[in-house]
Design a protein around this motif. Sequence first.
Motif, mmCIF file in Angstrom:
data_model
loop_
_atom_site.group_PDB
_atom_site.id
_atom_site.type_symbol
_atom_site.label_atom_id
_atom_site.label_comp_id
_atom_site.label_asym_id
_atom_site.label_seq_id
_atom_site.Cartn_x
_atom_site.Cartn_y
_atom_site.Cartn_z
ATOM 1 N N GLY A 78 0.871 -1.454 0.175
ATOM 2 C CA GLY A 78 -0.064 0.061 -0.083
ATOM 3 C C GLY A 78 0.764 1.228 -0.046
ATOM 4 N N MET A 79 1.833 1.462 0.651
ATOM 5 C CA MET A 79 2.908 2.542 0.910
ATOM 6 C C MET A 79 3.249 2.913 -0.626
ATOM 7 S SD MET A 79 2.963 4.589 3.309
ATOM 8 C CE MET A 79 4.701 5.320 3.084
ATOM 9 N N PHE A 103 -3.473 8.841 8.599
ATOM 10 C CA PHE A 103 -2.439 7.805 8.692
ATOM 11 C C PHE A 103 -1.084 8.543 8.142
ATOM 12 C CE2 PHE A 103 -0.204 4.793 5.483
ATOM 13 C CZ PHE A 103 0.419 3.970 6.358
ATOM 14 N N ASN A 153 -7.589 4.261 9.605
ATOM 15 C CA ASN A 153 -6.685 4.248 10.610
ATOM 16 C C ASN A 153 -6.070 5.711 10.643
ATOM 17 O OD1 ASN A 153 -4.130 4.238 11.987
ATOM 18 N ND2 ASN A 153 -3.080 3.153 10.462
ATOM 19 N N ASP A 181 -7.590 5.129 0.048
ATOM 20 C CA ASP A 181 -6.726 4.044 0.803
ATOM 21 C C ASP A 181 -7.882 3.072 1.412
ATOM 22 O OD1 ASP A 181 -4.394 3.003 1.364
ATOM 23 O OD2 ASP A 181 -3.885 4.568 3.269
ATOM 24 N N TYR A 184 -8.237 -1.935 4.858
ATOM 25 C CA TYR A 184 -9.193 -2.467 5.698
ATOM 26 C C TYR A 184 -10.299 -2.958 5.392
ATOM 27 C CZ TYR A 184 -5.372 -0.297 8.513
ATOM 28 O OH TYR A 184 -4.011 0.015 9.081
ATOM 29 N N SER A 210 -3.912 -3.458 -0.673
ATOM 30 C CA SER A 210 -2.875 -4.391 -0.527
ATOM 31 C C SER A 210 -3.595 -5.667 0.179
ATOM 32 C CB SER A 210 -1.605 -3.767 0.160
ATOM 33 O OG SER A 210 -1.574 -3.972 1.544
ATOM 34 N N THR A 212 -1.559 -6.510 2.604
ATOM 35 C CA THR A 212 -0.987 -6.546 4.056
ATOM 36 C C THR A 212 -2.011 -6.972 5.139
ATOM 37 O OG1 THR A 212 0.580 -4.857 3.397
ATOM 38 C CG2 THR A 212 -0.112 -4.651 5.547
ATOM 39 N N LYS A 213 -3.163 -6.566 4.980
ATOM 40 C CA LYS A 213 -3.887 -6.657 6.337
ATOM 41 C C LYS A 213 -4.702 -8.031 6.067
ATOM 42 C CE LYS A 213 -2.644 -2.687 7.280
ATOM 43 N NZ LYS A 213 -1.542 -2.540 8.515
ATOM 44 N N ARG A 220 4.695 -7.809 0.769
ATOM 45 C CA ARG A 220 4.904 -6.339 0.011
ATOM 46 C C ARG A 220 3.837 -6.643 -1.341
ATOM 47 N NH1 ARG A 220 4.125 -3.728 3.044
ATOM 48 N NH2 ARG A 220 4.963 -2.135 2.146
HETATM 49 C C1 LIG Z 1 -4.158 3.150 6.082
HETATM 50 C C2 LIG Z 1 -3.231 2.339 5.557
HETATM 51 N N1 LIG Z 1 -2.322 2.641 4.500
HETATM 52 C C3 LIG Z 1 -1.285 2.136 3.893
HETATM 53 C C4 LIG Z 1 -0.664 1.278 4.968
HETATM 54 C C5 LIG Z 1 0.578 0.527 4.307
HETATM 55 O O1 LIG Z 1 0.149 -0.681 3.819
HETATM 56 P P1 LIG Z 1 1.258 -1.620 3.353
HETATM 57 O O2 LIG Z 1 1.970 -2.596 4.403
HETATM 58 O O3 LIG Z 1 0.674 -2.375 2.233
HETATM 59 O O4 LIG Z 1 2.332 -0.912 2.552
HETATM 60 C C6 LIG Z 1 -1.153 1.157 6.293
HETATM 61 C C7 LIG Z 1 -0.382 0.161 7.159
HETATM 62 O O5 LIG Z 1 -0.545 0.165 8.505
HETATM 63 C C8 LIG Z 1 -2.387 1.738 6.602
HETATM 64 O O6 LIG Z 1 -2.929 1.715 7.949
#
Ligand SMILES: Cc1ncc(COP(=O)(O)O)c(C=O)c1O
Length: 377
Positions: A78-79, A103, A153, A181, A184, A210, A212-213, A220
């Motif tokens: 996501g970043m 965030f 977040n 974004d 979640y 992403s 990620t969650k 990644r």
């Molecule tokens: C709102 C939000 N966007 C993006 C990210 C980053 O996610 P990623 O690990 O996929 O880079 C996070 C990670 O905590 C997040 O809370």
Amino acid sequence: MTAHLTALARGLAPPRGFVGSSLAAPPVEAIARASAELWQDPHAALRYSPAPGFPVLREWIARREGVDPGRIVMTNGGMHGLTLAVLTVVERGTTVAVDDPVFPGFLWALEVATPHILPVPVLADGFDVEHLAAKLAAGARIAAAYTVADFHNPAQVSLSAAKRRALIDLAELHGFHVIVDDPYRELRFAGRDQGVAVFHDSDRVIHVNSFTKTLGPGWRVGWLVLPEHLVDPVVGLRGRLDVHTSSVTQAIVERLVTAGDELFDQTVRAARTIYRQRAEVLVDALHQHLPGALDVQLPEGGLFLWARLADDGIDPAELFRRAVAAGVVYQPGEYFAAEPGRGSADRHLRFSYSEGTPGELREAVRRLATAFPGGGS
Ligand SMILES: Cc1ncc(COP(=O)(O)O)c(C=O)c1O
């Protein structure tokens, strides 16, 4: 031992970077199987990938998003997606409207283009679109607006369906892009889905997501849903930056999600059940040990509880020091203020309930209570 009510604590972790975010229920055996299969043909596994990503993985994502696969571009999480979005639609030195609280990772991403932000309050139904509309009517100009649409977040809330429409209408009227974004989104365990079709139907929206969650941050692997006119610019940018997302991680994630036994949905369902239980335990424990001390709403999804100090006489910095001394950490709200020092978030505490077991969460709250004046009950 310190009990954690957060994944990232200022002063206790590096100021930039992410820690924690371990998954509630990782599909370990399926990951091992998918990885082993991959190395049966190492030459194929180690090939370059097409720049936008593995076709089958993009098709799977596109079906779930309800868009043409050509609009999906895989990212390194996501970043990375946020930074690509900023580099693509934010001209140097322009202004970007952002959630407040925000965030912080988005502000770091934004630094590649501009320091200028227009903070927009996050209300119980998300980003305050009327506030932004008033600023634009008064002459403000923005290149983009950024919001976390589901289970914010840190603010835990979701943008209502009506405000999603209103935000897109505003973007189309004033000609700015919206960076949505949404990491979640899959983690809803109560309430009604507010929908993403409205975002995907607009050529003003970059939707950032992403695995990620859901499958874990270490992969990644993430994706963008782009309007058609931004696909070539983003793919061109990848060519100059990192060429493509790792073939190895994409291939394993692709095998996991297309395994045919609904592995992804089962993993997400298991995570939702665990997070719902943990959120309930945390809120119950706060009511039990700190009755009336914090304004809290039971989350409908995601990983965070955004609690507000009910007593204006409490000094949040002193409370945090006492909490750490009592062996419990959380994320002080000020960390998420869009403009530090303006006090927009400093009466809040962000608790993360994803990583503690119910017993650990109860113990963390018991310790937290001792940090409050009077020591809680
Ligand atoms: C709102 C939000 N966007 C993006 C990210 C980053 O996610 P990623 O690990 O996929 O880079 C996070 C990670 O905590 C997040 O809370």
